[in-house]
Design a protein around this motif. Sequence first.
Motif, PDB file in Angstrom:
ATOM      1  N   ILE A 271       0.865  -1.177   0.000  1.00 26.95           N
ATOM      2  CA  ILE A 271       0.000   0.000   0.000  1.00 26.95           C
ATOM      3  C   ILE A 271       0.901   1.225   0.000  1.00 26.95           C
ATOM      4  O   ILE A 271       1.655   1.453   0.954  1.00 26.95           O
ATOM      5  CB  ILE A 271      -0.913   0.041   1.241  1.00 26.95           C
ATOM      6  CG1 ILE A 271      -1.813  -1.194   1.294  1.00 26.95           C
ATOM      7  CG2 ILE A 271      -1.767   1.305   1.235  1.00 26.95           C
ATOM      8  CD1 ILE A 271      -2.692  -1.245   2.551  1.00 26.95           C
ATOM      9  N   ASP A 272       0.830   1.995  -1.061  1.00 26.76           N
ATOM     10  CA  ASP A 272       1.617   3.220  -1.173  1.00 26.76           C
ATOM     11  C   ASP A 272       0.665   4.399  -1.014  1.00 26.76           C
ATOM     12  O   ASP A 272      -0.145   4.684  -1.902  1.00 26.76           O
ATOM     13  CB  ASP A 272       2.318   3.270  -2.540  1.00 26.76           C
ATOM     14  CG  ASP A 272       3.041   4.592  -2.763  1.00 26.76           C
ATOM     15  OD1 ASP A 272       3.349   5.270  -1.770  1.00 26.76           O
ATOM     16  OD2 ASP A 272       3.293   4.943  -3.935  1.00 26.76           O
ATOM     17  N   SER A 278      -3.882   6.546  -2.988  1.00 22.49           N
ATOM     18  CA  SER A 278      -3.215   5.354  -2.475  1.00 22.49           C
ATOM     19  C   SER A 278      -3.203   4.319  -3.598  1.00 22.49           C
ATOM     20  O   SER A 278      -4.240   4.067  -4.215  1.00 22.49           O
ATOM     21  CB  SER A 278      -3.949   4.776  -1.261  1.00 22.49           C
ATOM     22  OG  SER A 278      -3.887   5.654  -0.161  1.00 22.49           O
ATOM     23  N   GLN A 389      -9.408   2.816   7.274  1.00 24.33           N
ATOM     24  CA  GLN A 389      -8.974   1.418   7.382  1.00 24.33           C
ATOM     25  C   GLN A 389      -9.879   0.502   6.546  1.00 24.33           C
ATOM     26  O   GLN A 389      -9.404  -0.428   5.900  1.00 24.33           O
ATOM     27  CB  GLN A 389      -8.976   0.962   8.853  1.00 24.33           C
ATOM     28  CG  GLN A 389      -8.263   1.879   9.818  1.00 24.33           C
ATOM     29  CD  GLN A 389      -6.913   2.369   9.318  1.00 24.33           C
ATOM     30  OE1 GLN A 389      -6.059   1.577   8.915  1.00 24.33           O
ATOM     31  NE2 GLN A 389      -6.716   3.691   9.343  1.00 24.33           N
ATOM     32  N   LEU A 392      -9.076   0.821   2.777  1.00 20.93           N
ATOM     33  CA  LEU A 392      -7.831   0.143   2.418  1.00 20.93           C
ATOM     34  C   LEU A 392      -7.978  -1.377   2.492  1.00 20.93           C
ATOM     35  O   LEU A 392      -7.505  -2.106   1.609  1.00 20.93           O
ATOM     36  CB  LEU A 392      -6.703   0.607   3.339  1.00 20.93           C
ATOM     37  CG  LEU A 392      -6.271   2.069   3.158  1.00 20.93           C
ATOM     38  CD1 LEU A 392      -5.314   2.484   4.265  1.00 20.93           C
ATOM     39  CD2 LEU A 392      -5.614   2.273   1.799  1.00 20.93           C
ATOM     40  N   VAL A 410       3.449  -1.165   4.087  1.00 20.91           N
ATOM     41  CA  VAL A 410       2.931   0.196   3.950  1.00 20.91           C
ATOM     42  C   VAL A 410       4.086   1.155   3.693  1.00 20.91           C
ATOM     43  O   VAL A 410       5.057   1.187   4.458  1.00 20.91           O
ATOM     44  CB  VAL A 410       2.170   0.620   5.225  1.00 20.91           C
ATOM     45  CG1 VAL A 410       1.648   2.041   5.080  1.00 20.91           C
ATOM     46  CG2 VAL A 410       1.039  -0.346   5.515  1.00 20.91           C
ATOM     47  N   GLY A 415       1.823   7.003   4.728  1.00 21.97           N
ATOM     48  CA  GLY A 415       1.719   5.674   5.342  1.00 21.97           C
ATOM     49  C   GLY A 415       1.275   5.705   6.785  1.00 21.97           C
ATOM     50  O   GLY A 415       0.804   4.690   7.319  1.00 21.97           O
ATOM     51  N   VAL A 418      -2.295   4.346   7.948  1.00 19.32           N
ATOM     52  CA  VAL A 418      -2.643   2.930   8.051  1.00 19.32           C
ATOM     53  C   VAL A 418      -2.295   2.412   9.443  1.00 19.32           C
ATOM     54  O   VAL A 418      -1.144   2.495   9.886  1.00 19.32           O
ATOM     55  CB  VAL A 418      -1.895   2.095   6.994  1.00 19.32           C
ATOM     56  CG1 VAL A 418      -2.398   0.646   7.000  1.00 19.32           C
ATOM     57  CG2 VAL A 418      -2.052   2.714   5.612  1.00 19.32           C
ATOM     58  N   THR A 428       1.318  -6.194   9.337  1.00 17.72           N
ATOM     59  CA  THR A 428       1.398  -4.877   8.696  1.00 17.72           C
ATOM     60  C   THR A 428       2.793  -4.336   8.941  1.00 17.72           C
ATOM     61  O   THR A 428       3.176  -4.084  10.092  1.00 17.72           O
ATOM     62  CB  THR A 428       0.341  -3.915   9.271  1.00 17.72           C
ATOM     63  OG1 THR A 428      -0.957  -4.504   9.162  1.00 17.72           O
ATOM     64  CG2 THR A 428       0.357  -2.598   8.511  1.00 17.72           C
ATOM     65  N   ARG A 430       5.752  -1.552   8.308  1.00 20.93           N
ATOM     66  CA  ARG A 430       6.083  -0.174   7.933  1.00 20.93           C
ATOM     67  C   ARG A 430       7.593  -0.035   8.103  1.00 20.93           C
ATOM     68  O   ARG A 430       8.091   0.338   9.155  1.00 20.93           O
ATOM     69  CB  ARG A 430       5.323   0.810   8.820  1.00 20.93           C
ATOM     70  CG  ARG A 430       5.308   2.237   8.318  1.00 20.93           C
ATOM     71  CD  ARG A 430       4.454   3.133   9.206  1.00 20.93           C
ATOM     72  NE  ARG A 430       3.024   2.933   9.019  1.00 20.93           N
ATOM     73  CZ  ARG A 430       2.238   2.187   9.794  1.00 20.93           C
ATOM     74  NH1 ARG A 430       2.766   1.525  10.819  1.00 20.93           N
ATOM     75  NH2 ARG A 430       0.953   2.066   9.560  1.00 20.93           N
TER      76      ARG A 430
END
Length: 528
Positions: A271-272, A278, A389, A392, A410, A415, A418, A428, A430
Amino acid sequence: MRIGVDVGGTNTDAVAMSGNDVVGWAKATTTPDVTDGIVTAVRTLLDGHDLSPDAIGAVMIGTTHFTNALVEGRRLVPTAVVRLGLPATKGLPPFIDWPERLRAVLGDHVYLCHGGHEFDGRLISPIDHEELRAAARDIASKGVGSVALASVFSPVDASLEHEAQEVLVDEEPELDISLSSEIGRLGLLERENAAIVNACLRPLAERTVAGLIAALVELGLDCPLHVSQNDGTLMSADFARRYPVATFASGPTNSMRGAAFLSGVRDGVVIDVGGTTSDIGVLVHGFPREASTAVSVAGVRTNFRMPDVLSLGLGGGSLVRPDNGRTDAVTVGPDSVGYELAERALVFGGGELTATDVATAAGMAEIGDPTATTNLDPALVSDAVESIQVMLAETVEQMKTSANPVPVVVVGGGGVLVRDGLAGASETIRPEHFSVASAIGAAIAQVGAETERVYSMAEMTRDEAMAQARSVTAQRAVDAGADPATVEITDVDEIPLTYLPSNAIRIRVKAIGDLAASDGNSRTGTDI
């Protein structure tokens, strides 16, 4: 050392890398003239980390400049289309599926001429040189300089396109011609469309690349310039001049490659989150999954290689408003303050409630002045965060190929929107430097090429066809700037076409290699 640059809709990011190590990074606001934003970001990077321009061996830039031009219908030039296919193909002429606004910009300059091949290389009809010369004279008389040349089944046999190109240029030397066999895959209309898009962008590509090279000169960087392609690989600046269409979707692709590099995840979802949108895509063996169907760009169906990416109108600058239809809900996006985020968001002293403000109020990020969000209704903040949320998570589910949870990486400056524990994610992630992943993806990119054509087994064996396809693809990678010693075939698709005679097979081959070393005397990676 290498510098990777990503020009986004809101920010321009620059990253310096030495081997696999991130030496430093910087951000600047994207400017209407993209080169100004690039100069600011790179200069901030060099000055902020005390880097000498002499230490930089190459600059890689990913830009949405050409995609935006097509979407906006601006900075395009009138383009003529010469199709070799008579007496067939008259029922579906060029531009038949184009949006009317783009047809009006490019003009309805269509020339149907004799020529083309069958799927197995048999000639439909020989080309008529005088017919082509008459077309060239008519095109020039209208003041049109860009031409898209497409022949039926030219990926099988491109000889007629090359012959026709020679005739057209011999008659009118000023014509700038894009060949469909060098751009798109099998499928006449979509391949022809890709060639038209490329042709109408060529003058803009000349100016843009010249501007990028001038930016390097201004920065004191005497090193090759490379531009990101839409499959996560690089091309030289000369190549970008000829094939600007190859840069489409390079931004999301670079983000996914950067996400794979930073996180170590080779198979998962990325996810960008940017300032305006996004982009959600899937990693397969560390590279973006390619779209398996024709992809529409600004309403134009094309079939050149593109990543399978789904975009949402959700970013750090997305506007947050109460939903008037439901008193207990809020809407987030799709409208956004975009590159004006630093002026209009509450946390930066503005008067607009954005997704960035909501994330700050919820304690998900520390951006700007957090006290500017203290008076926000906690219920509104909670509803907005939950809405983000859900949006996404639903998109991730659409991109997955199974119901099983997958790693979700992410990245992007937005980011922080998220939360951990996103529905449908096994974890998830990051990673460090997640906010500049796209620039990192540009900096680590390799050089690639792809070919696709149909071979008739009546003329050669399967092994001969496969060897030929591999050889042609490897050479294309070298032509694009790859080191011949490092080129390897990374993907081969072979599809028997049982519905056709002659025992035909369709072969698609992709090759990737490391960027060739440069003597530092050319900013294009090739001689100018």
